[in-house]
Design an enzyme around this catalytic site. Sequence first.
Site, mmCIF file in Angstrom:
data_model
loop_
_atom_site.group_PDB
_atom_site.id
_atom_site.type_symbol
_atom_site.label_atom_id
_atom_site.label_comp_id
_atom_site.label_asym_id
_atom_site.label_seq_id
_atom_site.Cartn_x
_atom_site.Cartn_y
_atom_site.Cartn_z
ATOM 1 N N ASP A 134 3.605 7.596 7.963
ATOM 2 C CA ASP A 134 2.706 6.603 6.843
ATOM 3 C C ASP A 134 1.181 6.819 6.851
ATOM 4 O O ASP A 134 0.580 6.940 7.956
ATOM 5 C CB ASP A 134 3.169 5.314 7.305
ATOM 6 C CG ASP A 134 2.804 4.266 6.123
ATOM 7 O OD1 ASP A 134 1.588 4.417 5.446
ATOM 8 O OD2 ASP A 134 3.535 3.143 6.024
ATOM 9 N N SER A 189 4.542 -3.996 3.306
ATOM 10 C CA SER A 189 3.360 -3.335 2.806
ATOM 11 C C SER A 189 2.251 -4.531 2.700
ATOM 12 O O SER A 189 2.215 -5.487 3.584
ATOM 13 C CB SER A 189 3.038 -2.366 1.874
ATOM 14 O OG SER A 189 2.147 -1.645 1.689
ATOM 15 N N HIS A 225 5.166 5.817 3.700
ATOM 16 C CA HIS A 225 5.164 4.341 3.452
ATOM 17 C C HIS A 225 6.038 3.829 2.913
ATOM 18 O O HIS A 225 6.499 2.622 2.780
ATOM 19 C CB HIS A 225 3.868 4.267 2.421
ATOM 20 C CG HIS A 225 3.107 2.993 2.489
ATOM 21 N ND1 HIS A 225 2.739 2.247 3.417
ATOM 22 C CD2 HIS A 225 3.038 2.126 1.586
ATOM 23 C CE1 HIS A 225 2.254 1.063 3.387
ATOM 24 N NE2 HIS A 225 2.289 0.813 1.812
#
Length: 202
Positions: free
Chosen positions: A155, A105, A186
């Site tokens: 996601d 991320s 995610h």
Amino acid sequence: MSDLDFIHRWVPGSSTRTLLLLHGTGGDEKDLLELGRDIDADAGLLSPRGKVLENGAPRFFRRLAEGVFDEEDVVVRAHQLAQFIIAATDAYKIDLNNLVAVGYSNGANIAAAMMLLGVAKFNKAILFRAMVPLSKIDIPDLKTVRVLISAGQFDPIARVPIAERLAQLFESGGAQVTFKMQASGHELTANDVEAAREWLMR
Ligand code: MLT
């Protein structure tokens, strides 16, 4: 003299490979140690903590809103982290040719930024749930770069078209990109770890 000026963990390994672990928003230097070990049982692990605080949550660069990045800050922070990596490779005798970034991320986004800005000290990266960190960029020569992008089909943050756009940016610089789509959101899954292991072994 360059400084080891990020809070970090260094876990020596039994091989010449080192994984540079870059956590997501709200993580810290301990967050990805286990993931790193799962990906490579023998590698050294270098894991810095992002210096930006968003309501107390560590990050590697500022954002203005979810998915809206402060791009000036991205550039400054990418250079700072690259400096730290140089200092750490010197302090811990890390082999730069065998340094692989592993980012999740926000950590994947700063890794991508370093590579797209041409300041990365590594030429291999595993990017989990990554996005395009900079909108205007002159892509450098990335012919020696290998990237694994592992995206989550559902996601809502690092959405698939954004991850695909990132892959195109790397490819436009000549990088060798492997794109994996996971049946997830995610969050990371065992399949991400498996994809990373396989890709590293190639
Ligand atoms: C995050 O939650 O970390 C974001 O989606 C990615 C970023 O802000 O870099």
